[in-house]
Design an enzyme around this catalytic site. Structure first.
Site, PDB file in Angstrom:
ATOM      1  N   LYS A 194      -8.184   5.094   3.350  1.00  0.00           N
ATOM      2  CA  LYS A 194      -7.364   6.310   3.349  1.00  0.00           C
ATOM      3  C   LYS A 194      -8.302   7.510   3.204  1.00  0.00           C
ATOM      4  CE  LYS A 194      -3.368   8.144   0.765  1.00  0.00           C
ATOM      5  NZ  LYS A 194      -2.427   7.829  -0.353  1.00  0.00           N
TER       6      LYS A 194
ATOM      7  N   SER B 202       2.770   5.086  -2.938  1.00  0.00           N
ATOM      8  CA  SER B 202       2.080   5.376  -1.674  1.00  0.00           C
ATOM      9  C   SER B 202       1.307   4.217  -1.066  1.00  0.00           C
ATOM     10  CB  SER B 202       1.140   6.563  -1.853  1.00  0.00           C
ATOM     11  OG  SER B 202       1.882   7.744  -1.981  1.00  0.00           O
TER      12      SER B 202
ATOM     13  N   SER C 284       2.238   7.697   0.920  1.00  0.00           N
ATOM     14  CA  SER C 284       1.370   8.593   1.663  1.00  0.00           C
ATOM     15  C   SER C 284       0.266   7.883   2.437  1.00  0.00           C
ATOM     16  CB  SER C 284       0.727   9.605   0.720  1.00  0.00           C
ATOM     17  OG  SER C 284      -0.093   8.944  -0.246  1.00  0.00           O
TER      18      SER C 284
END
Lengths: 470, 63
Positions: free
Chosen positions: A82, A181, A157
């Site tokens: 990420k 997330s 996310s």
């Protein structure tokens, strides 16, 4: 073996082939780069692709393995990060315009761990701006698209992490989880996502969202792979002030021990107040599967769960606003509207409201800890519905219409408050073909039992064997 | 003293203290969100928190 077959090997399968010399790391990376080229125009999983760097790393891995210097099951394995994990010399945008050109001069602890294990970081992955939202609809990079239907959200996310793993672009990825997330995109993309116990994995070099809630978690296609990644990243790190110095196990060792005799609680409150009927039916079937495997599944009353959103929201937003206060003062126009709304709301929250929420958190944690003296695990759905459309700002569940963002993160937040290790594992599909996740939470630092139950469920079903039509 | 409801003027005053530059349009947009946030805080205050210390240094090992 075709490119697609190579890309859908599990990490443990690929590791056996790499170690024995039957598979070249260079061929494995090339297959994944081909897969990315073929699919990322539709998925938008990557913010930065490290094609040359990963090929160079693959050539090095090949030399090392051929000379007998095999580092372990992640050696030569293509992974993604990420884009909030610091990568030395590689830009790290946090999904934002404000930090578009930020190039860290150090690696995050987990980046170091991956490199030391010989994993090959193939790129930096799409995310909700500043990790502050559950959709991964990003105004600067465009939305991440769900591989099961590219018109649907990935969840967030860590949306790029979810889509890239599900689509066979990488074999594993790291997400971060403050309110869900890791688990939300894992559930909506049909993969396995683990939020370890708060303090289990170092956050050093991870751009923060909310200091007292943030965790780092692996996202993979199988439970065993998840355990392998956790083995690589877990452990105390004095550079993270909230890292806990507690023993780390080999999480693959007891994974096949089954669930016979485990006591599993299904909370009566909160989790089933607002849930799609298909998800509810799937959950009932999943609980029967675990019961059939010998677990003792019972209902449990946990009234404090009703306070989850109040506690979580009143902590997360002010902490996030404190992280970004200079950005709010000087660059607010460079933020997406949804993120700016949340951060400005957090900035204008009275300190007393934040402190009261932390008091309430202590009560919440006491009650949850009491429950766990009688149960090994808690079982719930992960997300209340299958992935909604990207252009769908609200959803209707059983006659109630609500903002999409409010529904997506509703069922994951409680376990960030109490810090319990929590995994989501694929547990079915909606009638329109979108994945559904089963959430399993355990006692603090007992990731082993959480993964063991997830593995037992996974092996008793075939949901994890299905591939998106891409 | 009774709790007062939040208004656009109070939002402007708080924003000035924090150093945020908000247009009148932004203030109007934020007001309902701040009211929701205040409602969450009120929910937390409705718990009996007498003698409960805040969990600033969250330590899962204590659980």
């Amino acid at each position: 073996m075709s490119t697609s077959d190579l890309c859908y090997l599990s990490i443990s399968e690929a590791a056996d082939l790499l170690q024995s010399g039957k598979l070249s790391p260079v061929d494995l990376i090339n297959a994944h780069l081909d897969r990315i080229e073929a699919t990322d125009g539709r998925l938008n999983s990557f913010i930065t692709l490290l094609a040359e760097e990963s090929l160079e790393a693959a050539r090095n891995a090949e030399r090392s393995i051929n000379s007998g210097d095999y580092l372990g099951p992640l050696h030569g394995i293509p992974v993604g990060l990420k884009d909030l994990y610091y990568t030395k010399g590689v830009r790290t945008t946090i999904g934002s315009k404000i930090l578009r050109d930020f190039v860290p001069d150090t690696d995050a602890a987990v980046t170091e761990s991956f490199k030391n294990a010989g994993a090959i970081i193939i790129g930096k992955l799409q995310m909700h701006e500043f990790a502050l939202g559950p959709t991964s609809i990003n105004p600067h990079d465009g939305p991440a698209h769900n591989p099961w239907n590219v018109e649907r959200v990935t969840g967030g996310s860590s949306g790029g992490s979810g889509s890239s793993v599900a689509a066979g672009q990488v074999m594993g990825a790291l997400g971060s989880d403050t309110g869900g997330s890791v688990r939300i995109p894992a559930a909506l993309c049909g993969i396995v996502g683990l939020k370890p116990t708060f303090g289990r994995v170092s956050r050093y070099g991870v751009y923060p969202l909310s200091w007292s809630l943030d965790t780092v978690g692996p996202m993979t296609r199988t439970v065993r792979d998840n355990a392998l990644v956790l083995n690589t990243i877990a452990g105390h790190d004095s550079r993270d002030p909230w890292s806990v110095d507690t023993p780390v196990e080999d999480y693959t060792l007891g994974i096949e021990n089954g669930v016979e005799g485990l006591r599993i609680g299904i909370p009566n409150e909160y989790f089933f107040d607002l849930i799609d009927a298909e998800v509810s039916r799937t959950f009932d079937q999943a609980s029967h599967v675990l019961e059939g495997l010998g677990a003792r599944v019972e209902r449990v009353f946990i009234p404090i769960l009703e306070r989850s959103l109040a506690i979580s929201g009143s902590i997360m937003m002010p902490e996030a606003a404190a992280v970004h206060i200079d950005h709010l003062r000087n660059r607010a126009d460079d933020m997406g509207k949804d993120v700016r709304d949340r951060l400005e709301t957090g900035a204008l929250t009275p300190a007393t409201d934040y402190i009261v929420a932390q008091q309430a958190r202590r009560l919440f944690n006491r009650d949850l800890a009491d429950v766990m003296t009688n149960f090994d695990l808690l079982l719930t759905p992960t997300v209340a519905l299958g992935a909604p459309r990207i252009d769908q700002p609200s959803v209707t569940i059983e006659g109630s219409t609500l903002p999409t963002v409010a529904v997506l993160a509703r069922l994951t937040r409680p376990f960030n408050i109490c810090g319990f290790p929590t995994v989501t594992v694929p547990s079915g599909f909606t009638k329109d073909g979108m994945p559904i996740g089963l959430q399993i939470a355990g006692r603090v630092f007992d990731e082993a039992t959480v993964l063991r139950a997830a593995y037992a469920y996974e092996q008793a079903t075939d949901w994890h064997t299905r591939r998106p039509p891409l | 003293m009774a709790e007062q409801s939040m208004t656009e003027d109070s939002v402007r005053a708080m924003a000035a203290l924090v150093g945020l530059k908000l247009t009148d349009k932004r203030v109007a947009e934020l007001l309902p969100q701040l009211q929701k946030s205040a409602a969450l805080a009120k929910e937390n205050r409705s718990l009996d928190l007498t003698g409960v210390e805040p969990d600033f240094k969250f330590d899962p090992e204590r659980l």
